[in-house]
Design an enzyme around this catalytic site. Structure first.
Site, PDB file in Angstrom:
ATOM      1  CB  SER A  77      -8.573   0.694   5.771  1.00  0.00           C
ATOM      2  OG  SER A  77      -9.307   1.664   6.046  1.00  0.00           O
ATOM      3  CE  LYS A 132      -3.863   1.746   2.818  1.00  0.00           C
ATOM      4  NZ  LYS A 132      -4.825   1.633   3.727  1.00  0.00           N
ATOM      5  CB  SER A 180      -7.758   3.461   2.916  1.00  0.00           C
ATOM      6  OG  SER A 180      -7.163   2.517   4.050  1.00  0.00           O
TER       7      SER A 180
END
Length: 542
Positions: free
Chosen positions: A230, A125, A206
């Protein structure tokens, strides 16, 4: 900003259900639908059909390497090729590592295949710092060009375990904390991430790029972060496994922070076994993380047992966590029947006593505002390069670049954090309230009352349609108790509603990852739910 293919170095987010969330889409990102998008969808779907490598797990790939049928370079090329062909449809990968093939060749030349992730291409990420030619930007144009001097702790551990860092994944900008409106998977740098099961549907929360990339076979597995939902929510929406560890189990040094008392870093993979392998690599004491603790195991696969549900006691907390989606409820009921058939004792209902309080908790807003402001100010002040040095400067940057940063979203989340000012005493009292209601009077209370090993509930409903103008809708989910407590949760594929995935969450007390992984693995083996994405275009069906 449009996609450019995998050999670019730029293609170019905190928790969702937090009262103050931190997210955006590239200015050139087309709205979903329309003839060109449909043609592209059909073309990409043809190229995205499963090959002999796409759904294989780490153990299977390592066996092929041991037998001389595969090496790190070929596997890395395979994923780079899939990113080039498939990801222009998905916008899951924000940046590809220009040195990925060189890393793979080095691993092949070393010839040491004993490390647990030898030659395995992993995506991170875009909150996780890497000391290479890639950027770390939280999806924001404000940090474009930021190249940290050192790897984040988790990136360093992945490299030490033999992984190839394949690239960075898209996310909700600033991990969802930019806007109070829900724009899952949108960032100014990366555009709008799309759900591979149906292209007009939200990838949810996210860590969306990491979940989509794992689901679509763009990597062996990926790393996500969670503050509230998330990891587990995008895992649910994209039919993969997401592990949100206990806060302190996985070190967060070198990861752009959100709400430090809740932030976790964890694996997203296609199977529980692969997630367990990654977790064993990621854990350990981190001198750069004050919350880091020693409650870890080096090998979580030893807890996996296909018969691991037999004799387990599992509770079903229905208040709050059921009833917001009849599709999710139906899938969860079938999953509960599977748990019983596999030998578990199911206590139903087994409600979290504080469930309703936790969903609308004033103290949660205090904690978020206090921690986000200080965490972001500290990070921006210390990060190398020419970029905003404070939250106030970041807000000003976004206003100056509103045509791209604020095209679809407001930055009312960041502005609220900047505006609100709480004393340390108010913060400490709020954090204590969060912990009391979510821990001793919440998750631990119900586990103790019914002598339970874990709780299960639908992770969240089927993914809603992407709405860049008004924001995606959100009906409900399971993440808040574990988020506020800092406790672990594992989401596993549980079923489909009109082809849209829904997950089942296993939740427990602090440091109970071995138990949760055992139960999740046994359920996964009994249910056999996961199937590869279909890449349905926007105009097809439900």
């Amino acid at each position: 900003m449009t996609s450019q293919g995998p050999h670019r170095t730029d293609r170019t987010t905190t928790p969702r259900r937090t009262v103050l969330a931190l997210g955006t889409a590239a200015a050139a990102t087309p709205l979903l639908g329309g003839a060109p998008a449909q043609a592209h969808a059909h073309s990409a779907a043809r190229h995205a059909s499963t090959t002999e490598l796409d759904e294989l797990g780490i153990s299977e790939l390592r066996r092929l390497m041991a037998d001389g049928q595969l090496d790190a370079e070929r596997l890395t090329r395979h994923y780079l090729d899939r990113i080039e062909r498939v990801d222009p449809l998905l916008h899951a990968v924000i940046e590809v590592n220009p040195d990925a093939l060189r890393e793979a060749r080095r691993l092949d030349a070393e010839g040491d295949r004993r490390r647990p992730l030898h030659g395995m291409p992993i995506l991170l990420k875009d909150l996780v710092e890497t000391a290479d030619r890639m950027h770390t930007t939280a999806g924001s144009l404000a940090l474009r060009g930021l190249r940290p001097a050192a790897d984040a702790t988790v990136a360093a551990r992945l490299r030490a375990a033999g992984a190839v860092i394949l690239g960075k994944t898209n996310l909700s900008e600033w991990a969802g904390g930019m806007s109070l409106t829900h724009h899952a998977g949108w960032s100014a740098r990366g555009g709008q991430t799309r759900n591979p099961y149906k292209l007009d549907r939200s990838p949810n929360e996210s860590s969306s790029g990491s979940a989509v990339a794992a689901a679509a076979g763009l990597c062996v597995a990926a790393i996500g972060t969670e503050t509230n939902g998330s990891i587990i929510d995008p895992a649910s929406a994209n039919c993969v496994v997401g592990v949100k560890p206990t806060v302190g189990l996985v070190g967060r040094g070198g990861v752009i922070p959100g709400v430090p008392s809740q932030d976790s870093v964890g694996p997203i993979a296609r199977t529980v076994r692969d997630a367990a392998i990654l977790l064993g690599v990621l854990v350990g004491v981190d001198d750069r993380d004050g919350a880091s603790r020693g409650h870890f195991h080096r090998d979580y696969t030893r807890f996996l047992d296909s018969d691991g549900l037999r004799g387990a006691r599992i509770g079903v907390p229905r208040t709050v966590y059921f009833g917001y989606s009849h599709h999710a409820d139906d899938i969860a009921e079938r999953a509960i029947a599977t748990l019983r058939e596999a030998g578990a004792t199911v206590v139903d209902p087994a409600d979290i006593p504080t469930a309703e309080q936790l969903e609308d908790l004033p103290s949660s807003m205090v904690v978020q505002a206090y921690e986000i402001k200080r965490a972001l100010n500290g990070y921006l002040a210390g990060a190398p390069g020419d970029h905003p040095r404070s939250l106030a400067e970041l807000i000003a940057f976004n206003r100056e670049h509103a045509d791209r940063e604020l095209r679809y979203v407001r930055q009312d989340g960041l502005e609220a954090v900047q505006r609100l000012d709480f004393s340390e005493r108010e913060y400490r009292e709020a954090l204590a309230t969060n912990h009391r209601l979510s821990r001793a009077e919440g998750i631990d209370a119900v586990l103790r009352r019914y002598r339970l090993d874990a709780l299960v509930m639908p992770t969240t409903g089927p993914p809603a349609k992407i709405d860049l103008i008004r924001g995606d809708s959100y009906g409900g989910g399971a993440s808040t108790p574990a988020a506020l407590a800092g406790y672990p949760a594992v989401s596993v594929p549980a079923g489909f509603a009109f082809g849209l995935p829904v997950g089942l969450t296993f939740m427990g007390t602090a440091w109970s990852e071995p138990v949760l992984l055992r139960l999740a693995h046994a359920y996964e083996q009994a249910g056999r739910v996961r199937r590869p994405p279909t890449y349905r275009p926007a105009d097809v069906g439900f």
